[in-house]
Design an enzyme around this catalytic site. Structure first.
Site, PDB file in Angstrom:
ATOM      1  N   CYS A 247       0.815  -1.224   0.000  1.00 22.11           N
ATOM      2  CA  CYS A 247       0.000   0.000   0.000  1.00 22.11           C
ATOM      3  C   CYS A 247       0.848   1.274   0.000  1.00 22.11           C
ATOM      4  CB  CYS A 247      -0.993  -0.009   1.152  1.00 22.11           C
ATOM      5  SG  CYS A 247      -0.277   0.146   2.804  1.00 22.11           S
ATOM      6  N   HIS A 296      -2.656   1.008   6.726  1.00 22.75           N
ATOM      7  CA  HIS A 296      -3.057   0.881   5.321  1.00 22.75           C
ATOM      8  C   HIS A 296      -3.555   2.241   4.851  1.00 22.75           C
ATOM      9  CE1 HIS A 296      -4.118  -1.428   1.746  1.00 22.75           C
ATOM     10  NE2 HIS A 296      -5.219  -0.684   1.669  1.00 22.75           N
ATOM     11  N   HIS A 308      -6.299   1.814  -3.956  1.00 21.65           N
ATOM     12  CA  HIS A 308      -5.237   1.382  -3.040  1.00 21.65           C
ATOM     13  C   HIS A 308      -4.664   0.047  -3.498  1.00 21.65           C
ATOM     14  CE1 HIS A 308      -7.888  -1.651  -0.826  1.00 21.65           C
ATOM     15  NE2 HIS A 308      -8.705  -1.056  -1.669  1.00 21.65           N
TER      16      HIS A 308
END
EC number: 3.4.-.-
Length: 334
Positions: A247, A296, A308
């Site tokens: 990420c 994240h 993402h």
């Protein structure tokens, strides 16, 4: 009789050697800070194998969870050889987390040793791995530098460190230099006294607002289109290229299409960006997943959606998704 004893002894030695060399299945209990990547390295296996053996659908694991792992512990393999180094030069793809793991340290120890105020690193930056801390400058240098009007950023500097050295504040430094975030770069020249440059932009800039919705330092339309062009790219822990992203590696790659930022973790981006009440297109959204705190992140693209690098690769998800909604921490602006 003697021959029989020798033969039997040889068989025992061979048998024990073969047994010691074989990888054995073992149950391990997940500890705080563990990730599948950590465990795969420690037990000389792969993330895919661990997920397959434990029927995991994502890379998320939990403290206290019991995992079955086929492999051999490699935890003591390289610690002695790496611990002899006193400095380390940051390479592309590095993060404080990776470096601390490699040298058997904590992130806080590394930051304290190098006087770092955030998790951001720059390629080529030299970090101390042992020695005395570099938390503050001496009072004599503080006095002698008070007459200086500009300052050239050196490796290891931060706005907090520079502000302390020149008897000012981070807010004043940012205003004086028209900075929108706490990110600074080696050889960047900063004004440490003088008039503010924050209001030097023309008042009528509505014609360009569509491409710069959330940040004056990024072209938001380009940011979103660059991100969308990567949809379908596979997930890869620590990945920063189109062969695979994690990420934060995905964010690093997209940002560096327009600007130059060091590779850092989700927590590093969280600590260096400006908090906002609600996201606009091009802002960054953060979540807590496998550990407490920001772990994240993605780019907000409007309509309550964000892009993402998840466990299934680069994808677009909804903030209302039953998994992401309860894990949402907030939005930040670059």
């Amino acid at each position: 009789m003697k021959k029989q004893i020798i033969t039997a002894t040889t068989a025992v030695v061979l048998g024990s050697t073969l047994f010691a060399g074989a990888a054995s299945a073992q149950s391990i209990k997940v500890k705080k800070g563990d990730t599948l990547w950590d465990l795969s390295r420690k037990y000389d296996t792969t993330i895919s194998k661990i997920k397959s053996e434990n029927h995991l659908r994502s890379d998320i694991i939990y403290v206290g969870q019991t995992l079955s792992i086929n492999g051999k512990s490699t935890s003591s393999k390289s610690s002695s050889s790496s611990s002899s180094s006193s400095t380390y030069k940051v390479k592309s793809g590095d993060s404080l987390w990776k470096i601390s793991k490699k040298y058997g340290m904590t992130i806080n120890e590394l930051k304290k040793l190098n006087g770092l105020k955030s998790d951001l690193l720059r390629v080529g930056q030299v970090l101390k791995l042992k020695g005395s801390t570099s938390s503050s400058s001496s009072s004599s240098s503080k006095v002698s530098s008070s007459s200086t009007s500009t300052y050239k950023v050196k490796s290891g500097d931060s706005l907090s460190k520079i502000a302390s050295k020149y008897g000012t504040t981070v807010s004043k430094l940012k205003s004086l230099n028209g900075l929108k975030s706490d990110v600074i770069y080696v050889n960047q020249v900063l004004k440490v006294k003088g008039t503010s440059t924050s209001s030097s932009k023309p008042a009528s800039s509505s014609s360009s607002s569509s491409s710069k919705t959330s940040s004056t330092s990024l072209n938001v339309s380009k940011l979103v289109s660059d991100a969308k062009a990567l949809v379908g790219t596979p997930y890869k822990w620590g990945g920063t290229t189109t062969s695979g992203f994690d990420c934060s590696g995905f964010i690093w790659y997209v940002l560096n299409k327009q600007t130059s930022v060091g590779r850092t973790s989700t927590a590093g981006y969280w600590s260096s960006m400006k908090s906002i009440a609600s996201p606009s297109v091009g802002d960054f959204v953060f979540f807590t997943t496998y550990k407490s705190g920001p772990s994240h992140m993605g780019i907000y693209i409007g309509n309550n959606s964000f892009i993402h690098a998840g466990s299934d690769g680069v994808q677009i998800s909804s903030l209302n998704n039953s998994y992401w909604k309860p894990r949402y921490l907030g939005a930040k602006r670059f």
